[in-house]
Write an enzyme that holds these catalytic residues in place. Structure first.
Site, short mmCIF file in Angstrom:
data_model
loop_
_atom_site.label_atom_id
_atom_site.label_comp_id
_atom_site.label_asym_id
_atom_site.label_seq_id
_atom_site.Cartn_x
_atom_site.Cartn_y
_atom_site.Cartn_z
N GLU A 59 29.01 36.52 40.01
CA GLU A 59 28.23 37.73 39.79
C GLU A 59 27.74 37.70 38.34
OE1 GLU A 59 30.28 41.50 40.25
OE2 GLU A 59 28.44 42.63 39.90
N ASN A 116 23.14 42.62 39.91
CA ASN A 116 23.26 44.07 40.13
C ASN A 116 21.90 44.74 39.93
OD1 ASN A 116 26.31 44.68 40.28
ND2 ASN A 116 26.10 43.23 38.58
N GLU A 148 23.25 43.27 44.55
CA GLU A 148 24.28 44.31 44.67
C GLU A 148 23.69 45.66 44.27
OE1 GLU A 148 27.83 43.30 42.56
OE2 GLU A 148 28.11 41.44 43.69
N ASP A 178 27.56 47.86 46.54
CA ASP A 178 28.55 47.75 45.47
C ASP A 178 29.38 49.03 45.40
OD1 ASP A 178 29.86 46.67 43.28
OD2 ASP A 178 28.02 46.26 42.16
N GLU A 235 36.52 43.50 44.55
CA GLU A 235 36.41 43.26 43.11
C GLU A 235 37.57 43.93 42.41
OE1 GLU A 235 32.75 44.91 41.62
OE2 GLU A 235 33.32 46.95 42.14
P1 C2E Z 1 30.03 46.26 38.98
O1 C2E Z 1 28.81 45.62 39.54
O2 C2E Z 1 30.91 46.99 39.93
O3 C2E Z 1 30.79 45.07 38.22
C1 C2E Z 1 32.17 44.96 38.13
C2 C2E Z 1 32.67 45.39 36.77
O4 C2E Z 1 34.10 45.29 36.79
C3 C2E Z 1 32.23 44.50 35.60
O5 C2E Z 1 32.12 45.33 34.44
C4 C2E Z 1 33.39 43.54 35.46
O6 C2E Z 1 33.51 42.99 34.16
C5 C2E Z 1 34.56 44.44 35.77
N1 C2E Z 1 35.70 43.70 36.32
C6 C2E Z 1 35.69 42.51 36.98
N2 C2E Z 1 36.92 42.15 37.35
C7 C2E Z 1 37.76 43.13 36.92
C8 C2E Z 1 39.18 43.32 37.01
O7 C2E Z 1 39.93 42.51 37.56
N3 C2E Z 1 39.66 44.48 36.48
C9 C2E Z 1 38.86 45.40 35.86
N4 C2E Z 1 39.46 46.49 35.35
N5 C2E Z 1 37.53 45.24 35.75
C10 C2E Z 1 36.98 44.12 36.28
P2 C2E Z 1 30.83 45.29 33.51
O8 C2E Z 1 30.38 43.89 33.28
O9 C2E Z 1 31.15 46.12 32.29
O10 C2E Z 1 29.73 46.01 34.36
C11 C2E Z 1 29.84 47.37 34.69
C12 C2E Z 1 28.75 47.79 35.63
O11 C2E Z 1 27.47 47.70 35.01
C13 C2E Z 1 28.65 46.91 36.87
O12 C2E Z 1 29.63 47.29 37.81
C14 C2E Z 1 27.24 47.20 37.33
O13 C2E Z 1 27.19 48.40 38.07
C15 C2E Z 1 26.52 47.40 36.01
N6 C2E Z 1 25.82 46.17 35.65
C16 C2E Z 1 26.28 45.01 35.14
N7 C2E Z 1 25.31 44.11 34.96
C17 C2E Z 1 24.18 44.69 35.41
C18 C2E Z 1 22.80 44.27 35.50
O14 C2E Z 1 22.45 43.11 35.18
N8 C2E Z 1 21.90 45.17 35.99
C19 C2E Z 1 22.28 46.42 36.40
N9 C2E Z 1 21.33 47.24 36.87
N10 C2E Z 1 23.54 46.83 36.34
C20 C2E Z 1 24.48 45.99 35.84
MG MG Z 2 32.33 48.09 40.92
MG MG Z 3 28.34 44.43 41.05
MG MG Z 4 29.38 49.30 39.64
#
Ligand code: C2E
Ligand code: MG
Ligand code: MG
Ligand code: MG
Length: 290
Positions: A59, A116, A148, A178, A235
């Protein structure tokens, strides 16, 4: 019991669990500057098969290398980018950067790459043309690209969104709901949207080890996915017990800190190579260590 805030009782403090507000250094102007200066980059988090323990793909998660504030997480700038109407430009950079990286290293494999998208950021249908052109130009089949979507229940124009998603699906792209089970995702989204995958929200997954309720919810979502012919991804897998539990209930894919953190492109390529060596073709989920 399961609220939608970003802290969960049993999860270890993590890079996503603090400071839910926009960073003080983030303004629309600074985002424009960042876009112009190429400051947005991607980290890639591995996804594995629960049953086999082998890599399935990644991802892509956006990061901002801010010149003063350091590496910023999406929670510090995404909302501002959306409100300021900059999300389309950001998405375009993310998709082209991710696809170039993916094609350079994994074109000849059958791994998947997930992006995403905020469902409420679709304004016109030019996104379809752009992502289709981008995937063609790097020679990656749309079937290997997963989009997603979160907050699909909250879009201002559901008809247009459905239309765009249907066309993406007809073009071969995979669609994933998602954060399933919390917020604005619901059962009716599964019937309404042409999705291929359900992604169980990490609130359930990170608490599963200590919560029978969370276990029952995961089992039910997995069962629902099977009945609807949808693949289920979990996830937020943070320990070995949870990965085994997911394999037992028949969840297809898993992702989380126990398997691999989001990492820079170079490290993600190394991660796949390491898995190939340590699994030797007959790996099991339990042979993986974060
Ligand atoms: P998401 O798509 O649900 O991504 C999963 C989030 O959970 C990611 O945070 C990831 O780093 C974190 N995560 C993964 N494994 C674990 C785990 O084992 N434990 C915990 N506590 N957390 C874990 P991140 O990278 O801070 O991203 C947060 C949200 O921001 C994402 O949730 C998604 O909704 C959004 N996002 C990230 N990248 C993009 C992007 O390129 N475009 C858009 N529109 N949204 C994005
Ligand atoms: Mg999530
Ligand atoms: Mg995601
Ligand atoms: Mg999310």
């Amino acid at each position: 019991l399961f609220d939608t805030s970003d802290t969960s009782a049993h999860a270890k403090p993590s890079d996503t669990d603090y400071e839910p507000k926009a960073h003080p250094a983030v303004s629309p102007d600074s985002i424009v500057q960042g876009l112009n200066d190429g400051q947005f980059t991607l980290h890639y988090q591995p996804v594995i098969s629960c049953a086999a323990g082998t890599p399935v793909g990644f991802e892509a998660l956006v990061r901002w290398s801010h010149p003063q504030a350091g590496l910023l997480l999406p929670q510090h700038f995404l909302a501002v980018a959306e409100t300021a109407g900059l999300i389309d430009r950001l998405s375009e950079i993310i998709v082209s950067q991710g696809l170039m990286w993916f094609s350079r290293h994994f074109r000849e494999t059958d791994l998947l790459l997930a992006f995403n998208l905020s469902a409420h950021s679709f304004h016109g249908d030019s996104f379809i043309d752009r992502i289709a052109a981008a995937s063609r130009s790097v020679d990656i089949a749309p079937e290997r690209i997963v989009l997603e979507l979160s907050d699909t229940g909250r879009v201002s124009d559901p008809t247009t969104t459905l239309n765009i998603l249907t066309r993406l699906r007809v073009n071969g792209f995979q669609l994933s709901i998602d954060d399933f089970g919390i917020g604005y995702s619901s059962m009716s989204e599964l019937l309404r949207l042409p999705c291929t995958t359900i992604k169980i929200d990490r609130k359930f997954v990170t608490t599963a080890k200590h919560s029978e309720e969370a276990q029952k919810i995961i089992t039910s979502i997995t069962d629902l996915g099977r009945r609807l012919g949808l693949r289920v991804t979990a996830e937020g897998v943070e320990d070995d017990w949870t990965l085994s539990f997911l394999a037992t209930v028949g969840c297809a894919y898993a992702q989380g800190y126990f398997i691999g953190r989001p990492m820079e492109g170079k490290s993600a390529v190394e991660w796949v190579n390491q898995q190939e060596h340590s699994n030797g073709g007959s790996g099991s989920a339990s042979s993986l260590r974060a």
